[in-house]
Design an enzyme around this catalytic site. Structure first.
Site, PDB file in Angstrom:
ATOM      1  N   ASP A  32       0.908  -1.018  -0.152  1.00 27.07           N
ATOM      2  CA  ASP A  32      -0.038  -0.282   0.054  1.00 27.07           C
ATOM      3  C   ASP A  32       0.877   1.067   0.029  1.00 27.07           C
ATOM      4  O   ASP A  32       0.776   2.721   0.452  1.00 27.07           O
ATOM      5  CB  ASP A  32      -1.183  -0.257   1.705  1.00 27.07           C
ATOM      6  CG  ASP A  32      -2.440  -0.431   1.311  1.00 27.07           C
ATOM      7  OD1 ASP A  32      -2.824  -1.390   0.139  1.00 27.07           O
ATOM      8  OD2 ASP A  32      -1.920  -1.792   2.426  1.00 27.07           O
ATOM      9  N   ASP A  81      -7.403  -3.314  -5.504  1.00 24.66           N
ATOM     10  CA  ASP A  81      -6.902  -2.091  -4.430  1.00 24.66           C
ATOM     11  C   ASP A  81      -5.059  -1.845  -5.376  1.00 24.66           C
ATOM     12  O   ASP A  81      -4.715  -0.808  -5.695  1.00 24.66           O
ATOM     13  CB  ASP A  81      -6.685  -2.262  -3.507  1.00 24.66           C
ATOM     14  CG  ASP A  81      -8.070  -2.735  -3.053  1.00 24.66           C
ATOM     15  OD1 ASP A  81      -8.413  -3.907  -3.798  1.00 24.66           O
ATOM     16  OD2 ASP A  81      -8.204  -2.490  -1.896  1.00 24.66           O
TER      17      ASP A  81
END
Length: 408
Positions: A132, A192
């Site tokens: 991330d 994502d």
């Protein structure tokens, strides 16, 4: 706020700001009940400034926990503000939002806050245990470098790209997402993860090192091949065999079922492939972004307010929880896609989403911990963050507002 206007605000002193607000120097109006499809952007940003000021004050009441959970706010649940550690995947959204406020207003106070909260997560540039880093590092430091030219921010971006690259396995050709639940997954990749490719593309621009670019393209290609169904909706998770590159299975973790269309996942895909086209100009990525957009727009008749339910196939519609974060991400993506595509009016649809969020989903100033948008859904199957404000919804809402100001 008078203290801001006088230019003698010291952003490191939250307690001082709290005293000023409590002394009555800040008038806190309520957001207007409704806006037209062409909102008054100047008024919206004035309201956003007041609400973020309130959020900063609210943060001052939260003691720093033993694990240093003071990087920034994540959500507001059961009357309490939830702060996060720098290694939380959402830690970069608040400083990134502050950079947008600085960009729009030009006020040095917002620059000071943005620098302060960016510095709190700076060390995450070295983290190799998360995919991330695009969210955590590029959102704040990418905006910060763009607006200031600070060479130290450039260094952070490049180091974060190196760290993210360690998670790439050339056999399956993708960047690993999760390290947890190893008994369940061999090599999981979530939709994502497309969002983190911007960090790699930008690192190649900054260094002329094409290895970052090649990793990003490989990941985009494999995701294009394996994540999408014939109707161009996406699975949430594709699990690979890291030794052979074969796909083990395609499932969901945060959606309703393995065959359903998790709303935020569709938004991540739309945004990710639009952004990937921006850097590569490969028409395959533009076609995929358009195909995802058409999947979303085709379901508009289910959504009078254009804000999706947490899953497009969720049980209980129309009484299922909404996800304002998915709408905000979609709007931000459609504004960019409109600049590339000759397809129908993506910009007009993005404007309508913004108008709906502005009219019906914003929090009254001085409420809900200081967050901007209500009614987001984090992880519905886990019973986590359902119908609450969430910081990434606020970030992409502000980004969409900024993009709405750009000419095509």
């Amino acid at each position: 706020m008078r203290y801001f206007q006088e230019g003698n605000f010291v952003p490191h002193n939250l307690s001082h700001m709290k005293k000023i607000l409590l002394a009555g120097l800040l008038v806190v109006p309520i957001f207007p009940a409704a806006f037209s499809q062409q909102p008054n952007t100047k008024q919206i940003f004035r309201d956003i400034e007041k609400q973020v000021e309130y959020l900063l004050v609210n943060m001052d009441t939260i003691p720093v926990g033993p694990k240093g959970q003071d990087a920034g706010p994540r959500t507001f649940v059961n009357g309490g503000l939830k702060m996060v550690h720098p290694n939380d995947w959402t830690s970069g959204f608040f400083p990134a939002l502050l950079w947008y406020l600085y960009e729009y207003t030009g006020k040095k106070e917002w620059k000071g806050w943005a620098q302060l909260f960016s510095d709190r997560i700076r060390n995450e540039q070295y983290s190799t245990n998360t995919h991330d880093l695009g969210f955590m590092i590029y959102c704040p430091f990418g905006n910060g470098y763009r607006l200031t030219g600070d060479s130290s921010y450039r260094s952070v971006i490049i180091q974060a790209a190196r760290s993210l690259s360690t998670r790439f396995n050339p056999v399956p050709g993708v960047i690993r997402s999760w390290d947890h639940h190893k008994a369940e997954w061999q090599y999981p990749v979530i939709i994502d993860n497309m969002m983190n490719l911007e960090l790699l593309f930008r690192a190649t621009e900054l260094t002329r090192d094409s290895s970052f670019y090649r990793i990003a393209v490989s990941h985009a290609d494999k995701t294009l091949a394996n994540h999408f169904r014939p109707d161009n909706s996406s699975y949430h998770v594709v699990d690979y065999n890291p030794a052979t590159g074969a796909v083990n299975r395609k499932v969901t973790a945060q959606g309703y079922s393995d065959s359903s269309a998790w709303a935020r996942g569709q938004a991540w895909g739309l945004y990710g492939y639009t952004m990937t086209y921006r850097f590569t100009r490969d028409p395959r990525y533009l076609r995929q972004a358009e195909a995802i957009a058409q999947f979303i727009l085709a379901r508009a008749d289910q959504l009078p307010d254009l804000v999706p339910y947490w899953d497009y196939n969720a049980p209980g519609i129309p009484d299922a929880p909404k996800d304002a974060s998915a709408a905000a991400i979609t709007a931000a993506a459609l504004f960019e896609l409109a600049g590339f595509s000759k397809a129908p009016d993506y910009r007009g649809y993005a404007q309508k989403i913004l108008a709906s969020l502005t009219s019906h989903y914003r929090s009254p100033i001085g409420q809900n911990g200081g967050f901007l948008l209500l009614h987001s859904t984090g992880h519905h199957p886990a019973g986590s963050e359902i119908d609450v404000p969430i910081i990434y919804a606020d970030y992409y809402y502000v980004e969409a507002l900024m993009r709405s100001l750009q000419k095509r």
